[in-house]
Design an enzyme around this catalytic site. Sequence first.
Site, PDB file in Angstrom:
ATOM      1  N   LEU A   1       3.882  -0.112 -13.634  1.00 47.10           N
ATOM      2  CA  LEU A   1       4.241   0.808 -12.561  1.00 47.10           C
ATOM      3  C   LEU A   1       5.043   2.004 -13.075  1.00 47.10           C
ATOM      4  CD1 LEU A   1       4.151   1.390  -9.532  1.00 47.10           C
ATOM      5  CD2 LEU A   1       6.224  -0.003  -9.292  1.00 47.10           C
ATOM      6  N   HIS A   2       4.517   3.214 -12.800  1.00 43.48           N
ATOM      7  CA  HIS A   2       5.191   4.440 -13.235  1.00 43.48           C
ATOM      8  C   HIS A   2       4.663   5.642 -12.480  1.00 43.48           C
ATOM      9  CE1 HIS A   2       1.447   4.490 -15.582  1.00 43.48           C
ATOM     10  NE2 HIS A   2       1.633   5.783 -15.793  1.00 43.48           N
ATOM     11  N   LEU A   3       5.482   6.677 -12.432  1.00 41.07           N
ATOM     12  CA  LEU A   3       5.091   8.000 -11.968  1.00 41.07           C
ATOM     13  C   LEU A   3       5.149   8.963 -13.149  1.00 41.07           C
ATOM     14  CD1 LEU A   3       7.303   8.294  -8.740  1.00 41.07           C
ATOM     15  CD2 LEU A   3       4.848   7.840  -8.787  1.00 41.07           C
TER      16      LEU A   3
END
Length: 365
Positions: A202-204
């Site tokens: 999970l990352h932006l």
Amino acid sequence: MAAAAGEEPGEPSPEDFVYGEEDFVLQGAGWDGEPGSAPSRFDRALLESWDDRMERGLFRYRLGPLPTRVLPGPMRLVAQLNVQRGTERRPPQAVRSLRQPFDPRAFNFTRLRPGEVLLRLRGAGGAGPAAPPARDPLLVAINASPLERGHVLLLAEPARRLPQALTAPLLRAGLEAALLSAHPGFRVGFNGLGGCASVNHLHLHAFYLGRPLLVESAPARPLRPPGGLGLLRAVPAPAFLFYAAGPAGLEALARDVCRAAERLTDAGLAYNVFATRGDPPEGAAGGGGRGLRVLLWARRPSFGAKASAAFNVALCELAGYLPLPAAPLFRDITEAEALRAIREHLLPEPELLSLGEELARLLAG
């Protein structure tokens, strides 16, 4: 975060960056002046630490000024030549499912060296609706294969080993980061599984681009039932548009975007998300200041790179920003050619409109 084997002695540690409601830049600098000429406290902290890590050699390549041009045509696509990203970046992970679980054997962000983490963003908390909540810190880490100066990853609790499926807390934290920047071209985005995500953890993404994009200002068509969701049509890639005028609207906005994204996954569709400062949904003619626009693209899943594709289509390309890996492509590509590639995986307009009205009903319920 545990140090990686072979960590260099004296490696820098991330800076604790505590922010409150007073740190939000409610009216960022526009494009009329010199973008970035009056950086915020957040901009200075991010860019100074990013430059420090570049000098220390923690990136896969040294990034200098990049050739950039706006393609002739109404979409004002921004093309940029970045040969090294095309040749030096880590190969994307194999993605075979929209709900692929996290794989601890594959590269993930628990393997980052401490020096690759620049900041720990932490909201100070407060009683008002616009106050950033006190939560676990959001880690700001370098993207080792950067698009532009200041290209970073935003990570929420990497030790939880969550797969790349957008969550409302992460999106809200990313939107707060966008409001901490005074630069009009600071953007935040998300590539989902099947939407060219390269790491299933999970990352932006967040980055600075010193050019305006059409998605900031194009007016949206309201969807039925009325309730805030709109459809952007006269843009490089038609998208569902969400909007918040200021920080008080971020929690509801993040929740709505994630509810819509989950519905897309249930329907067998991939998605990408892009957040930028921009005009209200009706466009600049509606008056008032600029807030935060969040675009959600529904697309047919794309698993693996296409050998025949000139470039992969992820959040940047959908928004009208084309990082290109080869000089001849950068020199010769036309708007029409780029739009054909960008729109290849998107839904036909009748299907998109039907889906949009379904999402509008979901969010109104």
